[in-house]
Motif scaffolding. Structure first.
Motif, PDB file in Angstrom:
ATOM      1  N   VAL A 344      -7.534   8.907 -15.188  1.00  0.00           N
ATOM      2  CA  VAL A 344      -6.893   7.798 -14.470  1.00  0.00           C
ATOM      3  C   VAL A 344      -6.001   8.314 -13.341  1.00  0.00           C
ATOM      4  CG1 VAL A 344      -5.152   5.976 -14.734  1.00  0.00           C
ATOM      5  CG2 VAL A 344      -7.022   6.174 -16.391  1.00  0.00           C
ATOM      6  N   GLU A 345      -5.254   9.384 -13.635  1.00  0.00           N
ATOM      7  CA  GLU A 345      -4.373   9.929 -12.601  1.00  0.00           C
ATOM      8  C   GLU A 345      -5.158  10.613 -11.487  1.00  0.00           C
ATOM      9  OE1 GLU A 345      -1.355   9.070 -12.414  1.00  0.00           O
ATOM     10  OE2 GLU A 345      -1.313   8.111 -14.388  1.00  0.00           O
ATOM     11  N   LEU A 346      -6.295  11.210 -11.858  1.00  0.00           N
ATOM     12  CA  LEU A 346      -7.159  11.820 -10.845  1.00  0.00           C
ATOM     13  C   LEU A 346      -7.654  10.767  -9.856  1.00  0.00           C
ATOM     14  CD1 LEU A 346      -9.393  14.358 -12.773  1.00  0.00           C
ATOM     15  CD2 LEU A 346      -8.236  14.820 -10.610  1.00  0.00           C
ATOM     16  N   VAL A 347      -7.981   9.591 -10.398  1.00  0.00           N
ATOM     17  CA  VAL A 347      -8.463   8.511  -9.530  1.00  0.00           C
ATOM     18  C   VAL A 347      -7.391   8.146  -8.496  1.00  0.00           C
ATOM     19  CG1 VAL A 347      -9.127   6.077  -9.471  1.00  0.00           C
ATOM     20  CG2 VAL A 347     -10.057   7.578 -11.234  1.00  0.00           C
ATOM     21  N   LYS A 348      -6.140   8.083  -8.946  1.00  0.00           N
ATOM     22  CA  LYS A 348      -5.055   7.735  -8.021  1.00  0.00           C
ATOM     23  C   LYS A 348      -4.895   8.805  -6.939  1.00  0.00           C
ATOM     24  CE  LYS A 348      -2.411   5.243 -11.517  1.00  0.00           C
ATOM     25  NZ  LYS A 348      -1.292   5.445 -12.447  1.00  0.00           N
ATOM     26  N   LEU A 349      -5.012  10.061  -7.372  1.00  0.00           N
ATOM     27  CA  LEU A 349      -4.900  11.156  -6.408  1.00  0.00           C
ATOM     28  C   LEU A 349      -6.025  11.070  -5.382  1.00  0.00           C
ATOM     29  CD1 LEU A 349      -3.506  13.780  -5.535  1.00  0.00           C
ATOM     30  CD2 LEU A 349      -4.988  15.015  -7.108  1.00  0.00           C
ATOM     31  N   LEU A 350      -7.217  10.760  -5.904  1.00  0.00           N
ATOM     32  CA  LEU A 350      -8.377  10.648  -5.023  1.00  0.00           C
ATOM     33  C   LEU A 350      -8.168   9.567  -3.956  1.00  0.00           C
ATOM     34  CD1 LEU A 350     -12.009  11.027  -5.899  1.00  0.00           C
ATOM     35  CD2 LEU A 350     -11.399   8.897  -4.831  1.00  0.00           C
ATOM     36  N   VAL A 351      -7.618   8.437  -4.363  1.00  0.00           N
ATOM     37  CA  VAL A 351      -7.401   7.355  -3.398  1.00  0.00           C
ATOM     38  C   VAL A 351      -6.429   7.796  -2.303  1.00  0.00           C
ATOM     39  CG1 VAL A 351      -6.404   5.060  -3.088  1.00  0.00           C
ATOM     40  CG2 VAL A 351      -7.976   5.485  -4.980  1.00  0.00           C
ATOM     41  N   LEU A 352      -5.359   8.484  -2.705  1.00  0.00           N
ATOM     42  CA  LEU A 352      -4.385   8.939  -1.717  1.00  0.00           C
ATOM     43  C   LEU A 352      -5.013   9.917  -0.727  1.00  0.00           C
ATOM     44  CD1 LEU A 352      -1.226   9.500  -3.943  1.00  0.00           C
ATOM     45  CD2 LEU A 352      -1.570   7.708  -2.233  1.00  0.00           C
ATOM     46  N   LEU A 353      -5.821  10.842  -1.277  1.00  0.00           N
ATOM     47  CA  LEU A 353      -6.387  11.883  -0.415  1.00  0.00           C
ATOM     48  C   LEU A 353      -7.578  11.385   0.394  1.00  0.00           C
ATOM     49  CD1 LEU A 353      -6.232  14.979  -2.790  1.00  0.00           C
ATOM     50  CD2 LEU A 353      -4.785  14.519  -0.807  1.00  0.00           C
ATOM     51  N   LYS A 354      -8.285  10.412  -0.148  1.00  0.00           N
ATOM     52  CA  LYS A 354      -9.527   9.992   0.495  1.00  0.00           C
ATOM     53  C   LYS A 354      -9.321   8.790   1.406  1.00  0.00           C
ATOM     54  CE  LYS A 354     -14.331   9.275  -0.880  1.00  0.00           C
ATOM     55  NZ  LYS A 354     -15.237   9.281  -2.036  1.00  0.00           N
ATOM     56  N   THR A 355      -8.347   7.958   1.085  1.00  0.00           N
ATOM     57  CA  THR A 355      -8.145   6.754   1.881  1.00  0.00           C
ATOM     58  C   THR A 355      -6.885   6.828   2.742  1.00  0.00           C
ATOM     59  OG1 THR A 355      -9.360   5.353   0.365  1.00  0.00           O
ATOM     60  CG2 THR A 355      -7.746   4.273   1.738  1.00  0.00           C
ATOM     61  N   ASP A 356      -5.737   7.028   2.092  1.00  0.00           N
ATOM     62  CA  ASP A 356      -4.480   6.994   2.846  1.00  0.00           C
ATOM     63  C   ASP A 356      -4.349   8.153   3.832  1.00  0.00           C
ATOM     64  OD1 ASP A 356      -3.804   5.612   0.026  1.00  0.00           O
ATOM     65  OD2 ASP A 356      -2.589   4.721   1.611  1.00  0.00           O
ATOM     66  N   MET A 357      -4.647   9.353   3.368  1.00  0.00           N
ATOM     67  CA  MET A 357      -4.419  10.507   4.233  1.00  0.00           C
ATOM     68  C   MET A 357      -5.308  10.512   5.489  1.00  0.00           C
ATOM     69  SD  MET A 357      -4.348  14.568   3.351  1.00  0.00           S
ATOM     70  CE  MET A 357      -6.112  14.778   3.101  1.00  0.00           C
ATOM     71  N   PRO A 358      -6.642  10.429   5.339  1.00  0.00           N
ATOM     72  CA  PRO A 358      -7.464  10.462   6.559  1.00  0.00           C
ATOM     73  C   PRO A 358      -7.149   9.300   7.494  1.00  0.00           C
ATOM     74  CG  PRO A 358      -8.829  10.683   4.596  1.00  0.00           C
ATOM     75  CD  PRO A 358      -7.461  10.328   4.125  1.00  0.00           C
ATOM     76  N   SER A 359      -6.862   8.123   6.928  1.00  0.00           N
ATOM     77  CA  SER A 359      -6.567   6.969   7.755  1.00  0.00           C
ATOM     78  C   SER A 359      -5.296   7.204   8.564  1.00  0.00           C
ATOM     79  CB  SER A 359      -6.431   5.733   6.873  1.00  0.00           C
ATOM     80  OG  SER A 359      -6.274   4.590   7.665  1.00  0.00           O
ATOM     81  N   ALA A 360      -4.283   7.785   7.914  1.00  0.00           N
ATOM     82  CA  ALA A 360      -3.024   8.054   8.611  1.00  0.00           C
ATOM     83  C   ALA A 360      -3.201   9.119   9.684  1.00  0.00           C
ATOM     84  CB  ALA A 360      -1.962   8.496   7.607  1.00  0.00           C
ATOM     85  N   LEU A 361      -4.138  10.035   9.455  1.00  0.00           N
ATOM     86  CA  LEU A 361      -4.344  11.107  10.431  1.00  0.00           C
ATOM     87  C   LEU A 361      -5.348  10.715  11.509  1.00  0.00           C
ATOM     88  CD1 LEU A 361      -4.553  14.224   8.060  1.00  0.00           C
ATOM     89  CD2 LEU A 361      -2.579  13.387   9.329  1.00  0.00           C
ATOM     90  N   GLY A 362      -5.983   9.561  11.352  1.00  0.00           N
ATOM     91  CA  GLY A 362      -6.997   9.144  12.325  1.00  0.00           C
ATOM     92  C   GLY A 362      -8.201  10.061  12.334  1.00  0.00           C
ATOM     93  N   ILE A 363      -8.529  10.593  11.158  1.00  0.00           N
ATOM     94  CA  ILE A 363      -9.640  11.548  11.052  1.00  0.00           C
ATOM     95  C   ILE A 363     -10.902  10.828  10.592  1.00  0.00           C
ATOM     96  CG2 ILE A 363     -10.478  13.558   9.771  1.00  0.00           C
ATOM     97  CD1 ILE A 363      -8.302  14.544  11.350  1.00  0.00           C
ATOM     98  N   VAL A 364     -12.005  11.110  11.269  1.00  0.00           N
ATOM     99  CA  VAL A 364     -13.275  10.535  10.841  1.00  0.00           C
ATOM    100  C   VAL A 364     -13.907  11.490   9.844  1.00  0.00           C
ATOM    101  CG1 VAL A 364     -15.510   9.659  11.580  1.00  0.00           C
ATOM    102  CG2 VAL A 364     -13.552   9.531  13.116  1.00  0.00           C
TER     103      VAL A 364
END
Lengths: 373, 450
Positions: A344-364
């Protein structure tokens, strides 16, 4: 016409006025962002990626020596040393599997080194015929670390029986040859990756400072996400039965036959992901990384910063993973709640790294090319 | 006043601008189609996917089997070439419009405003006498030839361009864009490595300047283009604006299409001279032409005016349909498409799907990559109607695999314009029981805008 001109002038005036106000305000609150992107890339290539490949190679070569010793003098003691070196090599492989771009992508590292569960039927058939071509697609699940795991440990047999299989068994020579083929293929691939990185790819990597599809940062973040997906699904979720209505599949654990290292492989893999996020080398030297990039951009996440949220989530996952006992193949049936909590905690980490981080960095990060609008 | 408008609509204008427009459009479409094929996108978008996300009401539109999709794109290329040459013009325009629109309707994953723009332009081209001047059709059938026609034909194109710009500008009048400089505040610093301007892009005020300039540009430029006095400086702005967008964003041919097609606003003399230059390239000396006025029959005029009226009424109303829906437009995307909302948001998400066996409550977590291309997965995660489409697909798929009464639930974490990701849908909703429709999707968890 005059009316239109007037409207335009009025609009521009309002625009500039509001803009100046904004400008002042933002300059006070948010001074200019300065971040050395190319410094970050060279930290990655020099201090994180290249050393990790070398560490993996050292461990693999050291296993090769121990295995040769074992074949030279076939004793249970030597078998145990070889296994220990094997475990080490499998563990250090986790430090390089993330970087599957450039030369590593050419060698299709993950598929060639670590496709599991291994196909024991195919392995046995290859050994008994003695003729096989490991580069053929049908042999992908019959080679790499998982195949050696199977051959070195055997399925529920004693150490003495494994020794026999390498010593007096009719297929002993073929079995030894098969381990050497698997080992040799990985060594060859790893050597060519390392030389390609040093020869030219390092410069290519450092020079691609953009944020578009195929840029170094895009590749790195994409693979970082792929890797965390591997922990979530391949290493933990699938054995736990996440894809099979909760029916656990212990035999789908990584390093299933060794029995004692599945969880630690996942831990090493996670700590490598964290190191990549932080731009930290295996010696602990913390250079410019994604964390610093997020800080420089002042990316917020609810009431705190995104960087803090991510770092915090890494520690939570580590705590939860530390509670999972070896062998994982037993824990997924006997201690479901503990494994599930880590999941469950891995899923949360995945969301942060896969959704929030690239979106904030404007990375495709999508592999697939296409136009946007 | 009414007389003035009538005169403005019906005055005789030269056909050179329409001929140039026709050629430019045809050539650009030919190049776009060839580029699309060369990039391998026919395969990745129309052959490789195992399922397609249909538009509501167009579920019956399906791609052709396998490599036949290449034939479809081949037809597009040929039709585009024929439009450029003015050869069998009307048939080619109809063919291009139908085939292009068919391709776009296959999968809404690939929706882009600029594809919608091209569908509309090719539709409008069908009704224009763009082949009566400087075309192979004229060479083929001399009686088609005309030098002049009523102004309303060209106005059709000009009004459409006007609408695209103006609504794109209107969409930017919102607090995220103007007061927070989002999403440019995210997108511009990503290019900090660019030479010369790179260090500027990381400064917050630059994002504000870009946002405000973009908004004012879109709102004002369509008026400037209509004015003979401002057309030249306006066109310089058009070039700067679109080249800037092509520098910063991955938007393919669109900037070049807009730059080229906007040239229709130049005077007829400009276009006549351009045609003379093209003719001299082919070493054809220019004969003096008699003025021949193409005078459509009264019935054609009536039909044309009806089309004009209906088309632009729809064009003006459709972008406002979002007012009928509750919730944050960017979050729910209800009434978002077909409204010239271009580059307005940075939205990304991760969607987890679970198929639940109703009787036991046991779940299977779906590997989305087993069924979706990376592009489809990315688009699906943030667009509620696509979540529903996918859930229906999964229900069928897992029923076939032997799951009795499957429920399909999802957790989709979405981030919008830099806000922390949160759930767009949770596991309480069986998405396979929801239908895609024009009704408000009540199951969408409202956007927490703070």
């Amino acid at each position: 016409m005059k009316k239109i001109t007037l409207i335009i002038i009025a609009l521009l005036f309002i625009g500039i006025l509001t803009d100046c106000k904004k400008k002042k305000k933002s300059e006070e609150e948010d001074p200019e962002i300065s971040f050395d992107k190319s410094g970050m890339l060279s930290n990655y290539s020099n201090n994180v990626i290249a050393p990790n490949f070398t560490v993996a190679k050292t461990a693999l070569d050291s296993f090769a020596l121990a295995y040769a010793d074992f074949i030279q003098t076939k004793t249970v003691a030597n078998l145990l040393v070889a296994r220990q070196k094997f475990n080490r090599a499998y563990n250090q492989y986790q430090l390089m599997s993330l970087f599957e771009f450039g030369p590593s992508e050419t060698e299709i590292v993950r598929a060639n080194f670590d496709t599991y569960p291994t196909d024991s039927v195919q392995i046995k058939s290859n050994i008994s015929t003695g003729t096989y071509n490991l580069s053929q697609v049908n042999n992908i699940p019959a080679k790499g670390f998982p195949a050696i795991d199977y051959l070195l440990y055997g399925h529920n047999i004693s150490d003495a029986s494994v020794l026999t299989l390498f010593d007096t068994d009719a297929n002993a020579a073929n079995r030894n040859g098969y381990v050497n083929s698997c080992l040799g293929e990985m060594q060859t691939k790893l050597n060519s990756i390392i030389s390609a990185w040093n020869a030219s790819y390092k410069n290519t990597f450092n020079a691609s400072t953009g944020s578009e599809i195929g840029s170094s940062l895009g590749l790195l973040i994409n693979q970082l996400n792929y890797e965390i997906d591997l922990i979530k699904n391949g290493k933990i979720g699938i054995p736990l039965g996440k894809k099979t209505l909760g029916v656990a599949l212990p035999e789908k654990c990584e390093a299933y036959y060794a029995k004692t290292i599945s969880v630690s492989l996942a831990k090493t893999c996670l700590s490598n992901i964290e190191n990549v996020y932080l731009g930290r080398s295996i010696n602990g030297a913390d250079g410019l990384g994604l964390d610093d990039y997020l800080e420089a951009l002042k990316v917020q996440h609810n009431s705190g910063t995104l960087n803090d949220a991510i770092k915090n989530q890494f520690s939570i996952v580590k705590v939860k993973l530390a509670l999972v006992n070896e062998p994982l193949s037993v824990s997924v049936t006997n201690d479901i709640a503990t494994v599930d909590a880590a999941y469950v905690e891995l899923v949360k980490l995945l969301v942060l790294l896969k959704t929030d981080m690239p979106s904030a960095l404007g990375i495709v990060i999508t592999y697939q090319d296409g136009d946007g609008d | 006043m009414i007389n003035n408008i009538k005169t403005y609509f019906t005055k005789s204008v030269h056909l050179a601008p329409l001929a140039i427009f026709r050629m430019a459009f045809g050539i650009l479409m030919l190049l776009s189609t060839l580029r699309f094929i060369a990039k391998g996108w026919v395969y990745t978008m129309y052959i490789k996917p195992k399922l397609f996300f249909p538009y509501y009401g167009f579920e019956w539109i399906k791609p052709l089997e396998g490599n036949l999709m290449y034939v479809v794109f081949g037809i597009l290329a040929i039709a585009a070439l024929c439009i450029a040459l003015g050869l069998f013009y009307r048939a080619s325009a109809i063919l291009f419009f139908l085939v292009f629109t068919y391709v776009e309707l296959i999968d809404k994953t690939n929706y882009l405003n600029h594809y919608y723009f091209i569908s509309i332009m090719s539709f409008l081209l069908i009704f224009l006498p763009a082949h009566r001047y400087f075309s192979l059709d004229v060479y083929r059938k001399k009686e088609l030839f005309a030098t002049n026609a009523p102004n309303y034909f060209i106005l059709l194109i000009k009004f459409q361009v006007f609408i695209v710009y103006f609504f794109a500008g209107l969409a930017k009048v919102n607090s995220d864009w103007l007061l927070h400089a989002q999403p440019l505040k995210i997108w511009l610093p990503a290019h900090s490595e660019m030479p010369i301007i790179g260090s500027l892009l990381t400064q917050q005020w630059v994002a504000f300047v870009f946002s405000w300039f973009g908004c004012i540009y879109d709102l004002v430029i369509p008026f400037l283009l209509f004015s003979p006095r401002f057309i030249k400086p306006a066109y310089v702005l058009v070039i700067i604006f679109h080249l800037a967008t092509s520098l910063f964003f991955n938007i393919g041919m669109f900037p070049y299409i807009m730059i080229t097609l906007t040239a229709i606003f130049f005077t007829e003399n400009f276009h006549i001279q351009l045609i003379n230059k093209i003719e001299s390239l082919f070493k054809r000396s220019k004969k003096t032409e008699p003025m021949i006025y193409y005078n459509p029959s009264p019935l054609t005029v009536k039909l044309f005016y009806s089309l004009f009226f209906i088309h632009f009424t729809l064009q003006i109303l459709i972008p406002f349909r979002y007012l009928f829906y509750d919730g944050n437009l960017y979050w729910t995307e209800q009434g978002y498409r077909f409204s010239w909302r271009v580059m307005l948001m940075e939205k990304a998400g991760t969607a987890f799907f679970y198929v639940r066996e109703k009787n036991t409550g046991k779940e299977i977590e779906v590997s989305n990559s087993d069924y979706l291309t990376p592009m489809q997965e990315k688009m699906m995660a943030t667009q509620p109607d696509m979540l529903v489409n996918y859930a229906h697909f999964l229900k069928d798929e897992f029923q076939k695999k032997g799951i009795v009464n499957p429920e399909v639930v999802s957790e989709s974490y979405v981030t919008l314009n830099g806000k922390a990701s949160c759930l767009m849908v949770d596991k309480k909703t069986d998405l396979s029981k929801e239908e895609d429709s024009f009704k408000t999707k009540k199951w969408i968890i409202p956007f927490n805008n703070n």
